[in-house]
Design an enzyme around this catalytic site. Structure first.
Site, PDB file in Angstrom:
ATOM      1  CB  VAL A 108       1.530   3.685  -7.875  1.00 24.46           C
ATOM      2  CG1 VAL A 108       0.471   3.685  -8.959  1.00 24.46           C
ATOM      3  CG2 VAL A 108       1.401   4.927  -6.993  1.00 24.46           C
ATOM      4  CB  ALA A 109       4.413  -0.400  -9.686  1.00 23.07           C
TER       5      ALA A 109
ATOM      6  CD1 TRP B   7      -1.608   1.967   2.670  1.00 22.36           C
ATOM      7  CD2 TRP B   7      -2.738   1.754   0.751  1.00 22.36           C
ATOM      8  NE1 TRP B   7      -2.521   2.984   2.609  1.00 22.36           N
ATOM      9  CE2 TRP B   7      -3.223   2.893   1.431  1.00 22.36           C
ATOM     10  CE3 TRP B   7      -3.296   1.432  -0.496  1.00 22.36           C
ATOM     11  CZ2 TRP B   7      -4.240   3.703   0.938  1.00 22.36           C
ATOM     12  CZ3 TRP B   7      -4.307   2.239  -0.994  1.00 22.36           C
ATOM     13  CH2 TRP B   7      -4.776   3.349  -0.287  1.00 22.36           C
TER      14      TRP B   7
ATOM     15  CD  GLU C  68      10.781   0.622   4.369  1.00 23.18           C
ATOM     16  OE1 GLU C  68      10.866   0.135   3.236  1.00 23.18           O
ATOM     17  OE2 GLU C  68      10.066   0.120   5.260  1.00 23.18           O
TER      18      GLU C  68
ATOM     19  CG  HIS D 268      11.570   3.337  -0.397  1.00 23.10           C
ATOM     20  ND1 HIS D 268      11.441   2.143  -1.073  1.00 23.10           N
ATOM     21  CD2 HIS D 268      11.373   3.050   0.908  1.00 23.10           C
ATOM     22  CE1 HIS D 268      11.179   1.174  -0.212  1.00 23.10           C
ATOM     23  NE2 HIS D 268      11.128   1.700   0.993  1.00 23.10           N
TER      24      HIS D 268
ATOM     25  CB  CYS E 250      14.600  -0.728  -6.151  1.00 25.48           C
ATOM     26  SG  CYS E 250      13.483   0.644  -6.136  1.00 25.48           S
TER      27      CYS E 250
HETATM   28  O1  SUG Z   1       8.900  -2.350  -0.640  1.00 23.73           O
HETATM   29  N1  SUG Z   1       7.606  -3.781  -3.564  1.00 23.73           N
HETATM   30  C1  SUG Z   1       8.704  -3.168  -2.877  1.00 23.73           C
HETATM   31  C2  SUG Z   1       9.476  -2.279  -3.806  1.00 23.73           C
HETATM   32  C3  SUG Z   1      10.738  -1.751  -3.175  1.00 23.73           C
HETATM   33  C4  SUG Z   1      11.414  -0.738  -4.011  1.00 23.73           C
HETATM   34  N2  SUG Z   1      12.585  -0.293  -3.375  1.00 23.73           N
HETATM   35  C5  SUG Z   1      13.088   0.960  -3.406  1.00 23.73           C
HETATM   36  N3  SUG Z   1      12.391   2.000  -3.822  1.00 23.73           N
HETATM   37  N4  SUG Z   1      14.268   1.141  -2.946  1.00 23.73           N
HETATM   38  C6  SUG Z   1       8.214  -2.361  -1.667  1.00 23.73           C
HETATM   39  O2  SUG Z   1       7.146  -1.753  -1.777  1.00 23.73           O
HETATM   40  C7  SUG Z   1       5.741  -5.323  -3.805  1.00 23.73           C
HETATM   41  C8  SUG Z   1       5.507  -6.806  -3.626  1.00 23.73           C
HETATM   42  C9  SUG Z   1       4.179  -7.253  -4.116  1.00 23.73           C
HETATM   43  O3  SUG Z   1       3.252  -6.444  -4.112  1.00 23.73           O
HETATM   44  O4  SUG Z   1       4.038  -8.443  -4.505  1.00 23.73           O
HETATM   45  C10 SUG Z   1       6.926  -4.788  -3.026  1.00 23.73           C
HETATM   46  O5  SUG Z   1       7.222  -5.294  -1.962  1.00 23.73           O
END
Ligand code: SUG
Length: 446
Positions: free
Chosen positions: A28-29, A25, A176, A252, A370
């Protein structure tokens, strides 16, 4: 005397359970692609191809292995019992969301693995590591134990490396890792300015905070890490992320800013108090003048920055300037593509842009930056670390074959309860610790 040092990048190898479970949550992706069918094999190969391209350019490229998933010990801690197959069946029937959480391959995003302070900055002149507790999301909060073991195995020599446990796993100390930490410096081997960016002040309910999405990093967590690493006030800047950016999907800071050397590349909406942040950095940066490359909202609207992940690019030194390694999506969003052309014409510190395809990861909100943890190492430290995780042509070939042998090319949420998948994962990871020479790091190996 200033020692020669390099920035090594440790990419997370994508795990065999990579899937789209909509677990984050505020990201967005992750929400948009919930329940899409994933391709773990393609994801891992895309990651390896990125590593190989950068290693071929002469960058020091390391690998951090994926974690054991589904994670049966986490399920047992929650009261599921019996054989592994029985545990999987119970959780799949009664709590499929918990199964999805303990199956996520999220350890691939190693920018969240830890905060690392180079020896030039720290009180005892060792490289300091603190794995991130990632307490904002259950599926990520179970990463730090294995991350800590892995980092200790790679950076074992206590004469050079210091390891701290993750901070207390509560929202007050939500951490984080390097995704909210950037280091600016003249040369890598000189003392730098460590910029910690936080989303919220935990112990002050009156302080500005996002309204819609959670702030994952607190000021108190960032301060604790700075203390643990023995950083000096004269090398430290704490900056609050703009709450409006968090509410627009910038979960982040590395989704809206990236720094390298003397250059900070950022969106005008990145910081709550932009002028102060720049002044604080300038006042502390020695040996170089800050180059602030600011992208206005008129050039790249915030939502385009989030959709393209322009700022989740790697900013890397080259003999002629700096290379911005961007995700392919940057050329698909018109404003961003136009901006990149303009950036190259501008004659600033960023002199090259290259596209990397990490689409499988991008669909979960993870771009090129990331996927990597930066560790600045001087020549002695680079020699002292375990070098079996550094990418060579031979290791790349070996890992490509390993992925092709063990990974599925399709995975849905329904597959996560398959006991065969767990067997496949353990077999693959057992082989991998052998390939990388890491010893026993997984629970199933203990
Ligand atoms: O923590 N996505 C990760 C993406 C992390 C990206 N990292 C940085 N910006 N450094 C997160 O939100 C999604 C997993 C899922 O929905 O199946 C997820 O955990």
């Amino acid at each position: 005397m200033v020692k020669h040092a390099v920035e090594a990048n440790f990419d997370g190898l994508v795990g065999p359970t990579h899937n789209y479970a909509g677990l984050s949550w505020g990201n967005v992706a992750s929400k948009t692609n919930v329940n899409a069918v994933s391709n773990p094999r393609e994801a891992a190969l895309q990651g390896l191809a990125k590593m190989k391209r950068l290693a071929d350019r002469g960058y020091v490229q390391g690998i951090l292995p994926p974690h054991e998933r589904p994670h049966i010990p986490s399920l047992k801690a929650l009261g599921f019992s019996g054989t592994d197959a029985q545990v999987l069946e119970q959780v799949a029937t009664t709590s499929p969301s918990i199964l999805a959480a303990v199956s996520s391959a999220s350890s691939m995003w190693t920018a969240n693995a830890a905060t690392v302070s180079p020896s030039a900055d720290t009180g005892d002149h060792r490289v300091h590591f603190t794995p991130a507790n990632l307490s904002a999301k259950f599926h990520r909060s179970i990463e730090h134990t294995v991350t800590g073991r892995t980092l200790k195995s790679i950076f074992a020599d206590e004469g050079y490396f210091a390891h701290h446990p993750a901070l207390p796993s509560v929202s007050h100390f939500g951490d984080e890792g390097a995704a909210n930490h950037t280091r600016l410096c003249g040369h890598y081997g000189e003392p730098g300015v460590e910029l910690f960016v936080y989303g919220q002040v935990a112990f002050n309910e009156q302080a500005p905070a996002p309204q819609k999405y959670p702030a994952r990093q607190t000021l108190e967590a960032s301060q604790a890490i700075a203390r643990l690493h023995g950083l000096k006030d004269s090398n430290l800047v704490f900056a609050q992320q703009n709450p409006a950016a968090i509410d627009a999907g910038v979960f982040h800071n590395d989704v809206i800013a990236v720094g390298n050397g003397n250059t900070l590349f950022y969106h005008s909406m990145a910081f709550l108090n932009e002028e102060q942040v720049l002044a604080d950095i300038r006042a502390r940066l020695t040996g170089a003048e800050l180059e602030a490359v600011r992208v206005s909202n008129a050039d790249v609207p915030l939502e385009d920055a989030v959709a393209s992940y322009l700022f989740n690019s790697q900013l890397l030194n080259t003999p002629d300037g700096m290379l911005l390694a961007v995700p392919g999506e940057c050329r698909e969003v018109a404003s961003v593509s136009k901006y990149l052309d303009k950036l190259l014409d501008a004659g600033g510190p960023i002199t090259a842009v290259e596209v990397f395809d990490v689409k499988q990861s991008m669909r979960n909100g993870g771009g090129p930056a990331c996927l990597r943890l930066r560790v600045v190492l001087n020549d002695d430290e680079l020699q002292a670390m375990h070098r079996g995780v550094l990418l060579t042509d031979a290791l790349y070939e070996r890992l490509t074959t390993w992925v092709e042998t063990h990974y599925r090319s399709e995975l849905t949420r329904g597959d996560l309860a398959d006991p065969m998948l767990l067997d496949e994962v353990r077999k693959a990871l057992d082989e991998l610790t052998g390939i990388l020479g890491l010893g026993s790091i997984y629970d199933f190996q203990m």
